[in-house]
Design an enzyme around this catalytic site. Structure first.
Site, short mmCIF file in Angstrom:
data_model
loop_
_atom_site.label_atom_id
_atom_site.label_comp_id
_atom_site.label_asym_id
_atom_site.label_seq_id
_atom_site.Cartn_x
_atom_site.Cartn_y
_atom_site.Cartn_z
NE ARG A 102 -3.34 0.86 -1.02
CZ ARG A 102 -2.98 1.19 -2.05
NH1 ARG A 102 -2.65 1.77 -2.87
NH2 ARG A 102 -3.69 -0.51 -3.28
CE LYS A 137 -3.39 28.21 -4.74
NZ LYS A 137 -3.97 28.96 -5.42
CE LYS A 169 0.24 34.55 -5.14
NZ LYS A 169 0.14 34.33 -5.99
CD GLU A 199 -0.99 37.93 -7.56
OE1 GLU A 199 -1.26 36.90 -7.09
OE2 GLU A 199 -2.25 38.32 -6.77
CG ASP A 231 -3.71 36.43 -9.68
OD1 ASP A 231 -3.62 35.41 -9.93
OD2 ASP A 231 -4.78 36.99 -9.12
#
Length: 294
Positions: A102, A137, A169, A199, A231
């Site tokens: 597994r 992410k 950002k 950004e 963005d």
């Protein structure tokens, strides 16, 4: 050096996964049902079309459970497989094969799913010159292997963390007091070897950024910004942004991100994006179905 770092990450991740599965008591089912002296063979087989990733991690799972297991790999990371493709054959203690099964399949399936989806995006932008990139992410603790899977699928890696590049950002701009103040701080505090990307959400922000560096260049100072992240812009806005950047006196990498999927990626690439970063490569992946057949 990179290979050594990946090896250390594989060891950490696989040991954690096995400890999670085996706990203090070990594999109760196998210990109860399969005598320890029985030998056998099993095959890792693809159940669907996809791209393989995670071979080293799966191999390490078998090695840690039982170093005497023999694993013959018929494909490498980055290989394309079809339903029924035999990926590997494992021979040795039947109990050990079952205990490692597994963990090995989880890693191969998850990483293969990332490589497979990445390869799909890469095919969709073929011929445009755009490259498909990952983001931060990622699954906590699995970043190194997930980014390796993106590369196995033909994509490229964005920064690995907060430590290896500056990416400003919208929240940095908001909490930093505005774009003008943030650019001024970047000019004051960043070294010449540190890459900086900013950004922007609007063409007005882009114009402000370009004007800031154009002024610096006019005064024989180095530019502050090396890349621009457009963005959530439409293809039409991206084309307009590319025109503004083309008129800028310094070269800038043009990255596009935000809500990218298989239906929109081609249009963004054709609009002029050089890098298209997609969080869904790692945060919304569907496992590549790989089974263990006797």
């Amino acid at each position: 050096m990179i290979d050594t770092q990946i090896g250390m990450e594989i060891d950490r991740i696989v040991r954690t996964a096995l400890a999670e599965d085996l706990g203090q008591a070990g594999d109760l089912t196998t210990a109860t049902t399969v005598p320890s002296d029985i030998q056998g063979s099993a095959h890792l087989v693809a159940r669907q079309d996809g791209v393989v990733s995670g071979v080293r991690a799966a191999q390490h799972a078998f090695d840690l459970v039982d170093a005497s297991l023999e694993v013959d790999w018929f494909v490498s990371d980055g290989a394309t497989v079809a339903p029924g493709t035999r990926i590997a054959t494992v021979t040795g203690s039947a109990a050990s094969i079952l205990t490692a099964e597994r963990t090995a399949l989880n890693l191969l399936g998850h990483l293969g799913g990332i490589a497979t989806r990445t390869a799909g995006f890469v095919r969709l932008v073929d011929g445009t010159g755009a490259r498909i990139a990952d983001t931060r992410k990622t699954t906590p603790g699995l970043r190194a292997l997930e980014k390796r899977a993106v590369a196995d699928g033909g994509g490229v890696n964005h920064r690995f963390g907060l430590h290896d590049a500056i990416l400003v950002k919208d929240n940095h701009i908001g909490l930093g007091g505005g774009l003008d103040k943030v650019l001024a701080r970047l000019a004051e505090h960043t070294g010449h070897l540190v890459r900086v990307e900013v950004e922007v959400d609007t063409l007005d922000q882009l114009r402000e950024l370009l004007a800031f560096d154009a002024d610096r260049l006019g005064r024989r100072l180095p530019p502050v910004v090396h890349g621009v992240l457009l963005d959530n812009m439409t293809p039409d806005l991206i084309r307009e942004a590319v025109g503004l950047i083309d008129d800028h006196p310094a070269s800038l990498v043009i990255e596009v991100s935000g809500g990218v999927d298989e239906t929109t990626v081609r249009g963004l690439a054709e609009a002029g994006a050089q890098i298209i970063s997609i969080g869904a490569l790692t945060h919304s992946v569907r496992t590549l179905d790989i089974g263990l057949d006797l």
